[in-house]
Design a protein around this motif. Structure first.
Motif, short mmCIF file in Angstrom:
data_model
loop_
_atom_site.label_atom_id
_atom_site.label_comp_id
_atom_site.label_asym_id
_atom_site.label_seq_id
_atom_site.Cartn_x
_atom_site.Cartn_y
_atom_site.Cartn_z
N HIS A 299 1.51 -9.70 -10.11
CA HIS A 299 0.99 -9.40 -8.78
C HIS A 299 2.11 -9.29 -7.76
CE1 HIS A 299 -0.49 -13.68 -9.74
NE2 HIS A 299 0.75 -13.78 -9.37
N LEU A 300 1.72 -8.72 -6.66
CA LEU A 300 2.66 -8.55 -5.56
C LEU A 300 2.69 -9.85 -4.79
CD1 LEU A 300 4.23 -6.07 -4.69
CD2 LEU A 300 2.34 -5.48 -3.17
N PRO B 47 0.37 -14.41 -2.16
CA PRO B 47 0.03 -13.09 -2.68
C PRO B 47 -0.04 -12.07 -1.54
CG PRO B 47 -1.75 -14.69 -3.05
CD PRO B 47 -0.72 -15.36 -2.21
N VAL B 48 0.29 -10.84 -1.87
CA VAL B 48 0.21 -9.75 -0.89
C VAL B 48 -0.85 -8.79 -1.39
CG1 VAL B 48 1.48 -7.83 0.17
CG2 VAL B 48 2.65 -10.00 -0.29
N ALA B 49 -1.95 -8.67 -0.64
CA ALA B 49 -3.07 -7.84 -1.09
C ALA B 49 -2.76 -6.37 -0.89
CB ALA B 49 -4.34 -8.22 -0.33
N GLN B 50 -2.01 -6.06 0.12
CA GLN B 50 -1.72 -4.67 0.44
C GLN B 50 -0.36 -4.57 1.08
OE1 GLN B 50 -4.84 -2.60 2.55
NE2 GLN B 50 -3.39 -1.26 3.59
N LEU B 51 0.46 -3.69 0.53
CA LEU B 51 1.80 -3.49 1.09
C LEU B 51 1.88 -2.06 1.61
CD1 LEU B 51 4.74 -4.40 1.54
CD2 LEU B 51 5.24 -3.60 -0.77
N ASP B 52 2.00 -1.92 2.91
CA ASP B 52 2.04 -0.59 3.53
C ASP B 52 3.47 -0.07 3.56
OD1 ASP B 52 -0.66 -0.64 3.95
OD2 ASP B 52 -0.51 -1.35 6.03
N ARG C 232 1.37 4.88 3.07
CA ARG C 232 0.82 4.68 1.73
C ARG C 232 0.75 3.18 1.49
NH1 ARG C 232 1.54 9.05 -1.73
NH2 ARG C 232 0.37 7.76 -3.18
N SER C 233 -0.33 2.77 0.84
CA SER C 233 -0.56 1.35 0.66
C SER C 233 -0.56 0.98 -0.82
CB SER C 233 -1.89 0.93 1.29
OG SER C 233 -1.88 1.27 2.65
#
Ligand SMILES: [Cu+2]
Lengths: 142, 200
Positions: A66-67, A81-86, A52-53
């Protein structure tokens, strides 16, 4: 009114679950009053069979969230910044001090220990998840 | 906005040995003198090289609007100081000084900021040239990043904490994660070595 709602939600069990995702122990260390950028931490568990992202976050009563990830490279601390954290299938990811964090800026009110901030996590499949983050005293020992 | 202000990390050739994982600090083979500098707290009380004499000092560079690393480090330093107090004489407990490298935003609040973490912590800042003198002497680094659309800017900065001895010289660097017990152990050992050097 918002504060009252937050308090009611906080009275529910402390673990928040979306479809297969569990957020545990979400907290915000209380910041000195003159500081207007805060961090939230939590651990995210994925009980499902698919990765899951996490692709976005929002924080109630903040102008922006933001992450983010802090890292030390060659002795220099910086954030990116983290655009997507899996979150891997059957795995976990920890947002913890000195690393991954939800960075929240422009608080609309003074955020004090004992209060709860509602975070909305957005996943790549479109699912939204609400997490209550407790604003903790520095010595709360999370 | 001013041009990026920074001090190159390699500007002072310190003989710092290689760090091993989980090492909480590195002792310098040769101490580095701290040059004259003048900073001040938000009430204009000066903090200068003479304030380093006759006690141990831990100097941390940071900025108030640092949401993650600085509060984490200051919280850990607070715990490390408490642990150190169990291991050394009261007059050898280090004093913690937080130096903001972001005076434009922090000059009026830097002292309150540091006090938030411990009533004995000092928070100071000052003119760019004064900050840079200390940055260079401690082989540290910072850089103001370009502002985002909201006007917020990040400040990259050294994560290490400088340990200055009672002789006013840089003696060691503490490194993340600043585990309180291990950091206290390191500081106690550093002080033993220091006393040996002075034949006490
Ligand atoms: Cu951040």
């Amino acid at each position: 009114m918002m504060r009252f709602l937050a308090a009611v939600i906080f009275a529910l069990p402390w673990i928040v679950q979306a479809d297969g995702i569990v957020a545990e122990n979400a907290y915000i260390p209380v910041a000195p009053p003159m500081v207007h950028s805060h961090s939230a931490y939590m651990s995210l568990h994925n009980n499902g069979d698919k990765v899951r992202s996490l692709i976005g976050v929002a924080a109630q009563e903040y102008g922006m969230a933001h992450l983010h990830q802090s890292q030390v490279i060659d002795g220099i601390a910086s954030m990116s910044p983290v655009a997507q954290l899996d979150i891997p299938a059957r795995g976990s990811v920890a947002l913890a001090p000195g690393g991954l964090h939800v960075m929240m800026m422009m608080p609309k009110v003074a955020v004090q220990a004992g209060e709860v901030v509602l975070l909305t996590l957005t996943f790549a499949d479109g699912e939204l998840m609400t997490v209550s983050a407790l604003v903790e005293d520095r010595n709360a020992g999370s | 906005m001013k041009p990026l202000a920074y001090a190159l990390a390699c500007s002072v050739g310190l003989s710092v040995g290689p760090a091993i994982a989980q090492v909480q600090g590195v002792m310098l083979d040769a101490p580095v003198p701290i040059p004259a500098f003048t900073l001040a707290d938000q009430a204009d009380q000066t903090f200068s090289a003479t304030d380093l004499a006759d006690h141990w000092t831990l100097v941390m560079f940071g900025y108030n609007s640092c949401p993650d690393v600085c509060p984490f480090t200051l919280g850990n330093l607070e715990a490390a100081i408490a642990e150190t107090a169990l291991r050394v004489r009261p007059d050898n407990v280090p004093r913690v000084v937080f130096i903001s490298v972001d005076p434009a935003r922090d000059a009026d609040t830097v002292t309150d900021y540091a006090l938030f973490f411990h009533p004995d912590f000092r928070g100071v800042t000052g003119a760019r040239v004064q900050i840079d003198a200390l940055i260079e002497a401690t082989d540290s680094f910072y850089r103001l990043m370009p502002p985002d659309p909201s006007g917020y800017y990040e400040v990259q900065h050294s994560s290490a904490v400088s340990v200055i001895g009672p002789d006013g010289q840089l003696r060691a660097k503490l490194q993340p994660p600043f585990d309180p017990g291990a950091t206290a152990e390191f500081l106690a050992r550093l002080q033993i070595n220091y006393r040996r050097e002075f034949g006490q």
